[in-house]
Write a protein that holds these residues in place. Structure first.
Motif, short mmCIF file in Angstrom:
data_model
loop_
_atom_site.label_atom_id
_atom_site.label_comp_id
_atom_site.label_asym_id
_atom_site.label_seq_id
_atom_site.Cartn_x
_atom_site.Cartn_y
_atom_site.Cartn_z
N SER A 156 2.14 1.19 29.20
CA SER A 156 1.01 0.23 28.74
C SER A 156 -0.41 0.35 29.69
N ASP A 157 -0.22 0.59 30.98
CA ASP A 157 -1.15 0.90 31.67
C ASP A 157 -2.19 1.85 31.58
N LEU A 158 -1.97 2.92 30.42
CA LEU A 158 -2.59 3.83 30.17
C LEU A 158 -3.49 3.65 29.15
N PRO A 217 10.71 23.07 15.88
CA PRO A 217 9.48 22.92 15.33
C PRO A 217 9.26 21.57 15.26
N LEU A 218 10.29 20.67 15.09
CA LEU A 218 9.92 19.03 14.97
C LEU A 218 9.61 18.45 16.37
N GLY A 219 10.50 19.28 17.55
CA GLY A 219 10.33 18.84 18.83
C GLY A 219 8.85 19.17 19.30
N ALA A 220 8.44 20.67 18.74
CA ALA A 220 7.11 21.07 19.08
C ALA A 220 5.91 20.24 18.65
N ALA A 221 5.92 19.81 17.19
CA ALA A 221 5.14 18.93 16.70
C ALA A 221 4.77 17.76 17.52
N ALA A 222 6.30 16.91 17.93
CA ALA A 222 6.19 15.63 18.41
C ALA A 222 5.52 15.86 19.80
N GLY A 223 5.97 16.93 20.65
CA GLY A 223 5.45 17.23 21.77
C GLY A 223 3.92 17.20 21.98
N GLU A 224 3.66 18.34 20.96
CA GLU A 224 2.09 18.26 20.89
C GLU A 224 1.28 16.97 20.75
N TRP A 225 1.82 16.25 19.65
CA TRP A 225 1.40 14.86 19.46
C TRP A 225 1.11 14.15 20.65
N LEU A 226 2.39 14.16 21.18
CA LEU A 226 2.48 13.10 22.42
C LEU A 226 1.43 13.58 23.66
N GLY A 281 -6.13 12.25 25.80
CA GLY A 281 -7.30 11.80 25.24
C GLY A 281 -7.75 12.46 24.11
N GLY A 282 -6.49 12.90 23.07
CA GLY A 282 -6.85 13.86 22.03
C GLY A 282 -6.90 15.34 22.02
N LYS A 283 -6.72 15.75 23.61
CA LYS A 283 -6.73 17.19 23.51
C LYS A 283 -5.19 17.90 23.48
N ALA A 284 -5.14 19.00 22.87
CA ALA A 284 -3.80 19.59 23.12
C ALA A 284 -3.06 19.97 24.54
N ASN A 285 -2.07 20.20 24.48
CA ASN A 285 -1.42 20.59 25.82
C ASN A 285 -1.43 22.07 26.44
N GLY A 286 -2.11 22.94 25.69
CA GLY A 286 -1.97 24.43 26.04
C GLY A 286 -0.71 24.93 25.64
N GLY A 287 0.16 24.10 24.82
CA GLY A 287 1.43 24.82 24.18
C GLY A 287 1.26 26.02 23.22
N LEU A 288 2.06 26.68 22.90
CA LEU A 288 2.06 27.62 21.81
C LEU A 288 2.63 27.39 20.35
N ALA A 289 2.87 26.10 20.46
CA ALA A 289 3.72 25.62 19.00
C ALA A 289 2.60 26.09 17.86
#
Length: 389
Positions: free
Chosen positions: A194-196, A360-369, A375-383
């Protein structure tokens, strides 16, 4: 971004997180066969897996206070206490590890977490326990008293006026809506510290049945892609109205089509005995166990109490005959690469795959998180790139 994975199994969710750009600093699994599978592939140098710090470990023995710089904790607590099969003892089952998942969050205080479980957890029988899980994850330091029931603890958590430690929400998802070649429903529970000052928003599907129907029965490009005659498979009765609506409005559905069994197995060919692609005899149809048609995502892989339930985990071929999925085919349905091998028997390997979260579900959830945290930017993953390819 640094992460830890508990209840890692054979690595489906862990691979998804790796594809999304997370780097596992700790991984724990209690099942010896699942750990042996991961270590086998780690020794082979399989991409991402070669870097996993996998170990045979009971999560109840982990001192999470030593892991205090984590961006994420993820995992799937054992689902057997809440599954459709089994005895459904829920929180009274000794295999219920949700208290350990909550302890991990309390002690490590990660920036975020992601837990998953069977959809039955959100059903009428266990919904009150899901409410307790969510409430406790919001305030993990408000520990349940020894003489306090789950309902009493949940009421105390809900009545608390202090600021929540984590902003938490849950949603029911279908893995096929995120690029997995399985119709597999799961409950996902997300939390952000929550502090984020981040209020998480729902995970939005990237694939749809409507887009698949569009490509099959409006444009016909699905059949062209597979070198087949248009409309090779008749429209299912339950899809007729949807197809007519698509034709009438002539508006191309957004996103990607569901990944079908035919899509997932393309190029693999018939079983040849190589890389776990070995024919398993004995498949047969009986009531309630009719196999998966080629032109839809597969039915959810099943683990069963003692391996594979007879009659399921099988495909219906073009000529109407059925056969079991090979281990290699099932691994594709989970989203594991073809160089990911299973050194155990077919039954044991299928048990692991039936318990696995589709990557693929894990990748989608991980990218979203990751995007929420960045701040809305992707994590640099390959998914995303791999799904687009």
């Amino acid at each position: 971004m640094q992460s830890a994975e508990l209840f890692a199994g054979c690595g489906g969710l862990a691979l998804g997180m790796s594809l999304a750009g997370f780097r596992h600093q700790h991984m724990a699994e209690f099942d010896q066969d699942a750990v042996a599978t991961v270590l086998h592939n780690k020794a082979k140098g399989v991409e991402h897996v070669r870097d996993w710090p996998m170990g045979l470990q009971d999560v109840r023995e982990i001192d999470w206070k030593k892991l205090t710089s984590l961006d994420l904790i993820s995992g799937g607590p054992p689902c057997q206490p809440f599954g459709i099969g089994g005895k459904k003892h829920g929180q009274d089952d000794h295999r219920d590890m949700w208290p350990e998942a909550i302890r991990a969050v309390r002690e490590a205080n990660p920036r975020s977490f992601l837990f998953e479980n069977v959809r039955n957890l959100a059903g009428p029988r266990f919904r009150s326990y899901l409410d307790w899980i969510v409430s406790h994850l919001e305030r993990p330091n408000m520990v349940r008293k020894s003489d306090e029931s789950h309902a009493e603890h949940c009421a105390r958590l809900t009545a608390s006026r202090g600021r929540k430690e984590f902003n938490v929400f849950w949603q029911l998802v279908n893995a096929a809506d995120f690029g997995a070649a399985q119709i597999r429903y799961r409950v996902l529970i997300f939390g952000i510290r929550s502090d984020l000052d981040i209020i998480p928003t729902p995970l939005m599907p990237t694939h749809s049945r409507d887009r698949l129907l569009w490509e099959q029965y409006v444009t016909g490009e699905y059949w062209t892609r597979h070198g087949l005659g248009r409309g090779r498979t008749p429209i299912l009765q339950q899809d007729r109205a949807r197809v007519e609506r698509l034709k009438r409005f002539d508006v191309e559905p957004a996103g990607a089509p569901w990944v079908t069994l035919r899509d997932a197995l393309k190029g693999l060919g018939e079983p040849n005995g190589k890389r776990n692609h070995l024919l398993q005899a004995g498949a047969r149809v009986y009531p309630g166990h009719t196999g998966s048609p080629l032109d839809l995502p597969a039915k959810a892989l099943k683990a069963g109490d003692h391996g594979v339930p007879g009659g399921e985990n099988m495909m219906v071929r073009d000529d109407g005959s059925v056969r079991y999925f090979t281990t290699r085919e099932a691994a594709r349905l989970v989203g594991l690469p073809d160089d990911y091998e299973f050194p155990r028997s077919w039954t044991e390997s299928m048990r692991q795959l039936g318990n696995a979260v589709p990557a693929p579900l894990g990748a989608a959830a991980g990218e979203w998180l990751a995007a929420q945290l960045n701040g809305g930017k992707a994590n640099g993953g390959l998914a995303s790139a791999r799904r687009a390819a």
